[in-house]
Design a protein around this motif. Structure first.
Motif, short mmCIF file in Angstrom:
data_model
loop_
_atom_site.label_atom_id
_atom_site.label_comp_id
_atom_site.label_asym_id
_atom_site.label_seq_id
_atom_site.Cartn_x
_atom_site.Cartn_y
_atom_site.Cartn_z
N VAL A 66 52.02 -19.90 36.30
CA VAL A 66 50.92 -20.86 36.35
C VAL A 66 51.44 -22.28 36.21
O VAL A 66 52.47 -22.53 35.59
CB VAL A 66 49.88 -20.60 35.23
CG1 VAL A 66 49.16 -19.28 35.45
CG2 VAL A 66 50.51 -20.63 33.86
N LEU A 67 50.71 -23.21 36.82
CA LEU A 67 50.94 -24.62 36.63
C LEU A 67 49.99 -25.08 35.54
O LEU A 67 48.79 -24.78 35.59
CB LEU A 67 50.66 -25.39 37.92
CG LEU A 67 50.64 -26.91 37.80
CD1 LEU A 67 52.03 -27.43 37.44
CD2 LEU A 67 50.15 -27.53 39.09
N ILE A 68 50.50 -25.77 34.56
CA ILE A 68 49.67 -26.28 33.47
C ILE A 68 49.20 -27.68 33.90
O ILE A 68 50.00 -28.61 33.95
CB ILE A 68 50.46 -26.33 32.15
CG1 ILE A 68 50.96 -24.93 31.79
CG2 ILE A 68 49.60 -26.91 31.04
CD1 ILE A 68 51.96 -24.90 30.67
N THR A 69 47.94 -27.80 34.23
CA THR A 69 47.40 -29.08 34.70
C THR A 69 47.11 -30.02 33.53
O THR A 69 47.17 -31.24 33.69
CB THR A 69 46.14 -28.88 35.55
OG1 THR A 69 45.16 -28.18 34.78
CG2 THR A 69 46.46 -28.09 36.80
N SER A 70 46.77 -29.47 32.40
CA SER A 70 46.60 -30.20 31.14
C SER A 70 46.72 -29.19 30.03
O SER A 70 46.62 -27.98 30.27
CB SER A 70 45.23 -30.91 31.10
OG SER A 70 44.19 -29.97 31.11
#
Length: 64
Positions: free
Chosen positions: A8-12
């Motif tokens: 996953v990409l951690i957007t915040s």
């Protein structure tokens, strides 16, 4: 919905703002519950950043 080992990409990240913009892998085998206040555990975020807890809306699947 995420599965264990999804990248996953951690957007915040309310838990640790340094994790924003980084990728990691979901640890949880089941959807998070009250113990983590509904947040997913994400590991392998960075060399100096340990596992973080992120809400679903703070994560985005990378497809890997």
């Amino acid at each position: 919905m995420f599965n264990a080992n999804d990248e996953v990409l951690i957007t915040s990240c309310q838990d640790d703002p340094r994790a924003a913009g980084r990728t990691g892998r979901i640890v949880d085998e089941v959807p998070p519950g009250p113990l983590t206040e509904g947040r997913w555990t994400v590991r392998a975020v960075g060399w100096l950043i340990g596992p973080v807890l992120c809400h679903t809306h703070e994560l985005q699947k990378t497809g890997r």
